[in-house]
Design an enzyme around this catalytic site. Structure first.
Site, mmCIF file in Angstrom:
data_model
loop_
_atom_site.group_PDB
_atom_site.id
_atom_site.type_symbol
_atom_site.label_atom_id
_atom_site.label_comp_id
_atom_site.label_asym_id
_atom_site.label_seq_id
_atom_site.Cartn_x
_atom_site.Cartn_y
_atom_site.Cartn_z
ATOM 1 N N PHE A 60 6.391 -3.887 3.876
ATOM 2 C CA PHE A 60 5.036 -3.344 4.057
ATOM 3 C C PHE A 60 4.874 -2.199 3.081
ATOM 4 O O PHE A 60 5.621 -1.233 3.110
ATOM 5 C CB PHE A 60 4.867 -2.841 5.497
ATOM 6 C CG PHE A 60 3.463 -2.484 5.881
ATOM 7 C CD1 PHE A 60 2.905 -1.266 5.493
ATOM 8 C CD2 PHE A 60 2.701 -3.350 6.631
ATOM 9 C CE1 PHE A 60 1.614 -0.934 5.855
ATOM 10 C CE2 PHE A 60 1.409 -3.031 7.014
ATOM 11 C CZ PHE A 60 0.859 -1.818 6.616
ATOM 12 N N ILE A 71 1.786 0.058 0.746
ATOM 13 C CA ILE A 71 0.515 0.411 0.114
ATOM 14 C C ILE A 71 0.869 1.174 -1.159
ATOM 15 O O ILE A 71 1.636 2.137 -1.108
ATOM 16 C CB ILE A 71 -0.372 1.285 1.033
ATOM 17 C CG1 ILE A 71 -0.662 0.558 2.348
ATOM 18 C CG2 ILE A 71 -1.672 1.654 0.318
ATOM 19 C CD1 ILE A 71 -1.431 -0.733 2.222
ATOM 20 N N GLN A 119 -2.769 5.228 -1.297
ATOM 21 C CA GLN A 119 -2.212 5.780 -0.073
ATOM 22 C C GLN A 119 -3.060 6.917 0.480
ATOM 23 O O GLN A 119 -3.859 7.501 -0.227
ATOM 24 C CB GLN A 119 -0.779 6.264 -0.324
ATOM 25 C CG GLN A 119 0.208 5.118 -0.541
ATOM 26 C CD GLN A 119 1.610 5.606 -0.851
ATOM 27 O OE1 GLN A 119 1.885 6.811 -0.875
ATOM 28 N NE2 GLN A 119 2.530 4.673 -1.102
ATOM 29 N N GLY A 150 -6.182 5.269 4.648
ATOM 30 C CA GLY A 150 -6.372 4.441 5.832
ATOM 31 C C GLY A 150 -6.076 2.973 5.636
ATOM 32 O O GLY A 150 -6.240 2.171 6.567
ATOM 33 N N HIS A 151 -5.628 2.584 4.434
ATOM 34 C CA HIS A 151 -5.385 1.164 4.172
ATOM 35 C C HIS A 151 -4.186 0.625 4.957
ATOM 36 O O HIS A 151 -4.197 -0.537 5.382
ATOM 37 C CB HIS A 151 -5.173 0.927 2.679
ATOM 38 C CG HIS A 151 -6.396 1.177 1.846
ATOM 39 N ND1 HIS A 151 -7.553 0.442 1.990
ATOM 40 C CD2 HIS A 151 -6.634 2.093 0.878
ATOM 41 C CE1 HIS A 151 -8.462 0.884 1.127
ATOM 42 N NE2 HIS A 151 -7.936 1.887 0.446
ATOM 43 N N GLY A 152 -3.146 1.439 5.135
ATOM 44 C CA GLY A 152 -1.988 0.980 5.887
ATOM 45 C C GLY A 152 -2.355 0.615 7.311
ATOM 46 O O GLY A 152 -1.954 -0.437 7.826
ATOM 47 N N GLU A 181 11.141 -5.260 10.999
ATOM 48 C CA GLU A 181 12.535 -5.197 10.579
ATOM 49 C C GLU A 181 12.875 -3.828 10.001
ATOM 50 O O GLU A 181 12.396 -3.456 8.939
ATOM 51 C CB GLU A 181 12.822 -6.282 9.542
ATOM 52 C CG GLU A 181 14.289 -6.402 9.198
ATOM 53 C CD GLU A 181 14.588 -7.682 8.444
ATOM 54 O OE1 GLU A 181 15.748 -7.884 8.079
ATOM 55 O OE2 GLU A 181 13.658 -8.464 8.217
#
Length: 414
Positions: free
Chosen positions: A253, A255, A260, A263-265, A288
């Site tokens: 995961f 961004i 960054q 708010g995209h994450g 994970e």
């Protein structure tokens, strides 16, 4: 003073380490200090600059967080003065251009010197096979992308932040999606720069990748830029009476730095979690080896999602085992994460002045901490007093962390 049971973890969201632990565990959590540089040495993370380049031919530079997968654990490059390594990427297709420059190279025949590190060879092992070192060729690709590029895969959602002419779109792709393999070869190098412990995933068509793109309408055309991505792998659950149910494990995961803290994450994680929740064949969503930063993102998003769905309504102790299990099954969270979210919602609902509720809460959380640590505690041969002290310290640390997460929630999550 007895050490608490839990400390902050420093694990990465990557693709090949063990699955998300269901136990709290010990970790020293110490960072190694950088040693001073010797003559002819350069700090790799300072020598390297990355950029995403759009149709204007320019882009904002940003530095990698890590370089040890390429340049070794000390992240030091030997043999050059004023070393600069510039990796430019087309913001849309990620077509890559490499430029290496320096003002002087070490003479290995001089006393105390050795041959310079082969920077080009070390980088080439990890860069996509079609990268170029010709800036004019690179810029031609950037201009072609401005006309011809389209995201690969199936569009699954979109959102906006109110920017004029700008939306953000999510696309689902795998290694059987036309055009994705070459794009992924360019994309995966960012894992090495920004995710600790990351390695490349195998070319297995069951790996699913969700690509997040910026779509900008400008100058009468559509311009695309990669914002970030996540990968997940569906594991069959093999539940009695069904062979179709699965657990989706989020593995990578990221961004990218230019996008960054916007708010995209949260958008990417929450969108995919809601999609998984609505898929009847998905029993559980796990992560994970999440690092601390991702844990905070996940905690916030999971709580907002649960509150939006009314999972906090009337939630209070005592709760029997069946109620705890029902909460986990309905939320599709892993065992450890469902316990954490349940405990945070209970704390959020509880009045500080309610002595009985506070006592029940303390006992509930301590029992969970002890149960998850029971095997690790056995070899320590702690006395009852030491064990109680350890549990108390851990409880206080856990609740302090919960309170910070709860304080960051919107007043009325929508």
């Amino acid at each position: 003073m007895v050490e608490p049971l839990t400390k902050k973890r420093k694990l990465a969201v990557n693709d090949n380490q063990r699955s998300e632990s269901e136990n709290e565990h010990l970790s020293d959590g110490e960072d190694e200090e950088e040693r001073p540089l010797l003559p002819w040495e350069s700090r790799a993370t300072e020598a390297i600059s990355l950029e995403l380049v759009g149709p204007t031919g320019t882009g904002k530079s940003f530095a990698p967080t890590f370089a040890y997968p390429i340049f070794g654990t000390e992240e030091v490059i030997y043999g050059y003065r004023d070393l600069e390594i510039k990796l430019s990427h087309s913001a849309a297709s990620l077509f890559t251009c490499l430029k290496i420059s320096h003002t002087e190279e070490v003479n290995p025949t001089q006393p105390g010197c050795r041959p310079a590190d082969h920077v080009h060879q070390l980088l080439k092992k990890h860069l996509p096979p079609d990268f170029t070192e010709d800036r004019s060729v690179f810029l031609q690709h950037v201009q072609q992308d401005a006309v011809n590029f389209c995201p690969m895969g199936e569009k699954i959602d979109s959102y906006s932040f109110g920017e004029e002419g700008v939306t953000y779109e999510l696309y689902s792709a795998n290694f059987e999606t036309p055009g994705f393999l070459s794009f992924h070869q360019r994309l995966q190098v960012f894992l090495l720069w920004f995710i600790e412990g990351a390695s490349y995933i195998e070319l297995d068509s069951r790996w699913e990748t969700v690509l997040l793109f910026q779509r900008r309408e400008a100058n009468g055309r559509i311009e695309w830029a990669i914002v970030g991505f996540m990968t997940y792998y569906p594991f069959f659950s093999y539940q009695p009476g069904s062979l179709d149910e699965k657990r989706n494990r989020i593995s990578q995961f990221l961004i990218l730095p230019p996008f960054q803290r916007r708010g995209h994450g949260g958008k990417l994680y929450s969108t995919m979690f809601k999609i998984f929740l609505n898929q009847p064949d998905v029993l559980q969503i796990t992560v994970e080896d999440p690092n601390e930063q991702f844990d905070l993102l996940r905690d916030h998003c999971d709580l907002v999602n649960l509150i939006q769905r009314g999972a906090d309504k009337g939630l209070a102790l005592p709760l029997d085992a069946a109620a705890v299990t029902a909460f986990r099954v309905a939320s599709k969270l892993s065992e450890r994460q469902s316990h954490r979210c349940l405990e945070m919602l209970l704390l959020r609902n509880m009045r500080p002045s309610d002595i009985k509720a506070n006592r029940l809460y303390r006992l509930h959380v301590k029992r969970r901490i002890f149960r998850f640590n029971e095997e690790a505690l056995k070899p320590l041969n702690l006395s009852r007093v030491e064990l109680m002290d350890k549990l108390e310290q851990t409880f206080e640390s856990v609740v302090e962390g919960y309170a910070q997460i709860i304080a960051g929630l919107p007043a009325t999550p929508r």
